[in-house]
Design a protein around this motif. Sequence first.
Motif, PDB file in Angstrom:
ATOM      1  N   ASP A 313       5.827  13.734  -2.523  1.00 42.21           N
ATOM      2  CA  ASP A 313       5.621  12.572  -1.670  1.00 42.21           C
ATOM      3  C   ASP A 313       5.434  13.026  -0.238  1.00 42.21           C
ATOM      4  N   CYS A 320      -1.671  11.500   2.344  1.00 43.97           N
ATOM      5  CA  CYS A 320      -2.082  11.858   0.978  1.00 43.97           C
ATOM      6  C   CYS A 320      -3.587  12.085   0.898  1.00 43.97           C
ATOM      7  N   HIS A 345      -4.206  11.295  -6.546  1.00 44.14           N
ATOM      8  CA  HIS A 345      -3.383  10.259  -5.909  1.00 44.14           C
ATOM      9  C   HIS A 345      -3.344   9.075  -6.877  1.00 44.14           C
ATOM     10  N   THR A 367       2.570   7.006  -1.430  1.00 43.68           N
ATOM     11  CA  THR A 367       2.900   8.311  -0.836  1.00 43.68           C
ATOM     12  C   THR A 367       2.912   9.458  -1.845  1.00 43.68           C
ATOM     13  N   ILE A 369       1.599  12.164  -4.667  1.00 40.78           N
ATOM     14  CA  ILE A 369       0.528  13.002  -5.217  1.00 40.78           C
ATOM     15  C   ILE A 369       1.034  13.601  -6.530  1.00 40.78           C
TER      16      ILE A 369
END
Length: 391
Positions: A313, A320, A345, A367, A369
């Motif tokens: 995050d 991101c 994402h 937030t 990934i």
Amino acid sequence: MKKQTQAIHVPHQRRDAYGSLSMPVYHTAAYEFDTAAEMADAFCGRSDAPDYSRVTNPTVTYFENKVCQLAGAAGVVAFSSGMAAISNTLLCLSAAGRNIVSSRHLFGNTCSLISSTLPRFGVEARLVDLTHLEEVEEAIDSQTACVFMEIITNPQMEVADIEALAAIAHKKGVPLVADTTMIPFTQFDAHSLGVDVEVISSTKYLSGGATTIGGLVIDYGTVSDLTKHLRQEMLMNFGAYMTPHVAYMQNLGLETLDARYRVQADNALRVARALREVKSIRRVNYIGLEDNPFYALSRRQFGATSGAMLTIDLADYEACMNFINCLQLVRRATNLFDNKTLAIHPASTIFGNFTAKQRQEMDVLDTTIRLSIGLEDSEDIIADIINACQA
């Protein structure tokens, strides 16, 4: 034999005319029979002879038999994708007026199937917190078709207690169906934990570098005639069988699965540990980290390895997007457990068509990934991720 040896040396169901060591690819639709009686027996399931490649094919059957032996299952059916394996299993088990108990913490399309598509056909979705056992028990009733779970949720990285869920489901006469894609079936024994049916996206670890799309249903024989119904009803009527070329490629991938998985799982742990030292990363979520809330349960259920997926995050959505754009080695792509490390994402892609409220209810954050760790040297993976974080 050990499983790695079995994965290479399961014998062909019939000797090849030319003594081929690899199972040939039977690119054919139909098969000739010597007599009308033999044809009738094949079509009605009274023999194991292939009748039509929408339902049986020698190359696919060999792949199914190998998985069946490795998993210690009663039967295996191969499908054209992981979603086909899930949808055909749930359609086979359910009917109008029945319900499926599951979680909001599911892969996007699986969640859509259970909460949006199946209800159009009269199957109710009962979505609860699978880590709260009392909610599960309360949701199950006489019309429950199954309890469905992911052993590690994607992308929330939640782990529920499989044995406890199985005990609750079985007490009420309900099967436990588990998507076990995140940890290969060669690494842990799902049936010993109480799983009745495994569904797997074989696109992932098994395909050997994301070469092909496929799915598997592993039936442990505790649901009456499941394999028979999948083959004689679902494949006959929906036609989502795996193709022979895919089975050939995934059989080759299965032969190297153990070696590849151990490198990927080791890489994932190294990456997770290293990324915890990066100041711009707000959280590293990997069940193999000792302070992860699911670490002890995961060790008990899955053994010493923790899979090859983790999430990080960052500060916000913009961070991101910048991170994704600045990656050089890590590929911007969906899928899991490719030979290459992949980043995505989830909120803007896999879950992009869900509303903000739905994503919030599913704990899919702007937030986050998701990283699928590949076979590259771990130091190179770490360096690329750190460079992208600092760009």
